[in-house]
Write an enzyme that holds these catalytic residues in place. Structure first.
Site, mmCIF file in Angstrom:
data_model
loop_
_atom_site.group_PDB
_atom_site.id
_atom_site.type_symbol
_atom_site.label_atom_id
_atom_site.label_comp_id
_atom_site.label_asym_id
_atom_site.label_seq_id
_atom_site.Cartn_x
_atom_site.Cartn_y
_atom_site.Cartn_z
ATOM 1 C CD GLU A 187 -2.951 -1.221 2.245
ATOM 2 O OE1 GLU A 187 -2.684 -0.634 3.311
ATOM 3 O OE2 GLU A 187 -4.020 -1.828 2.054
ATOM 4 C CD GLU A 264 -4.412 -6.803 2.414
ATOM 5 O OE1 GLU A 264 -5.241 -6.038 2.957
ATOM 6 O OE2 GLU A 264 -3.189 -6.785 2.673
#
Length: 635
Positions: A187, A264
């Site tokens: 991220e 995810e």
């Protein structure tokens, strides 16, 4: 008809059998995984990656193979693992790849059980662990900018990534192993701010180290209109939280002919102290529907998490200033104790139907047992277990990192022969501070208790010994960046001030307490942080959830193993003990109680996690700018 039967009928009606079966199993022969034509291609044939996440450090090595077998029996073909740098390099330049970090053994177990693997070594992971997986010792160098192209940080990252490669080199799918892909960073778009130099450097490190399998990054949001600017040739961009048409359209608008990958797919969400435990995204209907959507569109995915386990010890991270709860159950298909759930069975049925799988039987659940109620006795005051000599004596307080300490507590001591009067101000004390006068606690300071709890009025005649016990509640993990790295330094970072004047000349005692305390002192009083000790036996073989509702705030050890933190703020009010840490001839528990003395210092063990209604903090801690909840900015 049971809920499971109803769900089974609805799944069959909504989702007919999926035409493309899951990937073939690893067979010890070299293979090539490519990213083209909107697909993952294994030796030129399209495959669907159906993965489940599990973390090093949160699951004991004795249980790894059982979890892999459970994942296979649910219909998954791939295991995904965060490997945390701070576990692998606990001291600067000293690597550990055994026990909890034996990444090679984990990959060998995947191979032996016919499962592919994805490795996510960071260097930054997040995952709600201490400092997001970045080692504590990096905070000893405040001028080194983490997660940037700072030459020193890049050199640290290079050393780590190359060392991981030594462990997994021949386990890559190109060499006949199960390792399909490797994630670099995590991220990064959330902190890149348009600067891609660090990710470019990291990409070069992975390639130069020798990684041959596809590399990927992941971010929770990107689109052609709002991209983070972290495109790298040949690197797949995974999308965290990809589970609907809008997110898929935005993702495809950026990645071109690469396959969409829901890196995810959330089975729930993490929880901080004072919050409900794992309720967001948690329903079975939610995850079944989202999985069905991805199967409809042939999007590969990874459940975050398949099995969460427990954040043992002092290893939890923090969402900005909010410490994360010890349990990482995450409402996952396999619960904290390793048992399959209704969610597991619902997903197993869905995957079997849609992918036309002939699944192996579900492995038997591990045993979980009860512990009859037993009573603990006061063992010693924490001040009675101090080292004979201070770790350091200096004019100004040193941080935990400057003392060469990783986790736990630091005690700062100063003597006042003539007493102490006026306003004591603690500046940048991270995180929780017990203020003691001659061994008796007179105040507790923590930003969550109120922004002014760092100011304490004192009026004590001499002679006085002032003790400030500062407790590291977990270094920031969400989101760890250059602008937040100062908060990784723990202890009395900004010093202590009396009536506006800085106090100097301190004794400092490091108290990492990895295994608790062995000190026993007859007649110990509970006038400050105090150790309690007891013994127990389990009713039968198995792990257990120790019920700590009689206790306030602290940490517990069983047979020298740190089970993690407990806190009356809730919602979690128990600590899980794996069966592998329990003994047939009886077990010893040590509890450090930082709060009020328990009315009745009892503990019992049960077969399920204990939760109560959480007590939110009066300050909103999960935001960079601390404020009362009613005035906190929206996310």
């Amino acid at each position: 008809m049971t809920f499971r039967s109803l769900l089974t009928l609805s799944v069959c009606a909504l989702f007919p059998a999926f035409a493309l079966a899951a990937a073939p199993v690893p067979d010890g022969q070299p293979h090539a995984l490519e990213l083209r034509d909107d697909n993952f291609m294994l030796d030129g044939e399209p495959i669907l990656i159906a993965a489940g996440e599990m973390h090093f450090g949160r699951v004991l090595p004795e249980d790894w193979e059982d979890r892999i077998k459970q994942a296979k029996a649910m219909g998954l073909n791939t295991m995904s693992f965060y490997l945390f740098w701070n576990l692998c390099e606990p001291q600067e330049g000293e690597f550990v790849f055994e026990g909890m970090t034996d990444v090679r053994r984990m990959l060998e177990l995947c191979q032996a059980n016919g499962m592919w693997a994805i490795l996510r070594p960071g260097p930054y992971c997040c995952a709600e662990v201490e400092y997001g997986g970045i080692p504590w010792w990096t905070a000893r160098y405040p001028d080194v900018k983490i997660r940037t192209d700072d030459p020193t940080y890049v050199a640290w990252s290079k050393r780590y990534i190359e060392r991981v490669y030594q462990e997994v080199e021949d386990m890559q799918v190109t060499r006949g192993g199960p390792l399909l892909m490797v994630q670099m960073e995590n991220e990064y778009g959330m902190v890149a701010r348009g600067n891609n130099d660090y990710l470019k450097s990291l990409h070069g490190i992975f390639l130069d180290a020798g990684y041959e399998v596809p590399l990927f990054t992941c971010d929770p949001f990107f689109s052609a209109e709002r991209d983070f600017g972290i495109n790298l040739p040949g690197v797949l961009r995974g999308r965290n939280g990809l589970d609907n048409q809008r997110a898929l359209d935005m993702t495809k608008g950026v990645i071109g002919s690469d396959p969409a990958f829901a890196s995810e797919l959330y089975t729930a969400w993490f929880s901080g102290w004072g919050q409900e435990l794992a309720t967001r995204h948690a329903s079975i209907e939610h995850i079944v529907a989202k999985t069905g959507f991805l199967l409809d569109h042939h999007v590969s995915f990874c459940y975050y998490v398949f099995h969460g386990g427990t954040t043992f010890g002092f290893f939890n991270g923090a969402n900005e200033f909010l410490p994360v709860q010890t349990s990482y159950d995450y409402n996952a298909p396999v619960d904290e104790a390793g048992r399959v759930t209704e969610k597991y069975h619902a997903l197993r049925h869905l995957l079997a139907e849609r992918l036309d799988l002939d699944l192996p039987p579900v492995p038997a659940d591990p045993p979980v047992t009860t512990v009859p109620e037993f009573r603990l006795e006061r063992s010693a005051a924490l001040l009675d277990v101090l080292p004979e000599k201070p770790t350091l004596e200096a004019a100004h307080p040193a941080t935990m990192e400057e003392l060469g300490q990783d986790y736990g507590f630091v005690l700062y001591r100063k003597h006042f022969p003539r007493g102490i009067r006026g306003e004591l101000e603690l500046r940048d004390a991270r995180d929780y501070t017990s203020v003691m006068i001659n061994g008796r606690e007179v105040a507790q300071s923590f930003v969550g208790y109120g922004l002014d709890t760092n100011r304490i009025m004192l009026d004590e005649s001499g002679p006085v010994t002032l003790d400030l016990l500062v407790y590291n509640l977990g270094r920031i993990s969400v989101i760890t960046a250059q602008h937040s790295q100062h908060r990784a330094r723990k202890g009395l970072d900004g010093g202590a001030w009396l009536n506006g004047d800085e106090l100097t000349e301190w004794q400092m005692f490091s108290l990492p307490l990895p295994h608790g305390s062995t000190v026993t002192q007859a007649g110990a009083e509970h006038i400050g942080p105090t150790f309690y000790r007891g013994r127990f036996e389990t009713a039968a073989e198995g792990g257990t959830f120790l019920d700590l509702r009689a206790w306030s705030f602290g940490v517990a050890w069983v047979n020298g193993h740190n089970l993690g933190r407990f806190w009356e703020r809730g919602a979690q009010r128990s600590l899980f003990v794996p069966r592998h840490w329990l003994r047939d001839d009886g077990n010893e528990i040590v509890v450090l109680e930082l709060g009020a003395a328990p009315t009745d210092p009892v503990v019992r063990g049960g077969t399920d996690i204990v939760t109560t209604e959480p007590v939110p903090f009066p300050v909103r801690l999960d935001r960079r700018n601390l404020a009362p909840p009613e005035s906190a900015p929206e996310s």
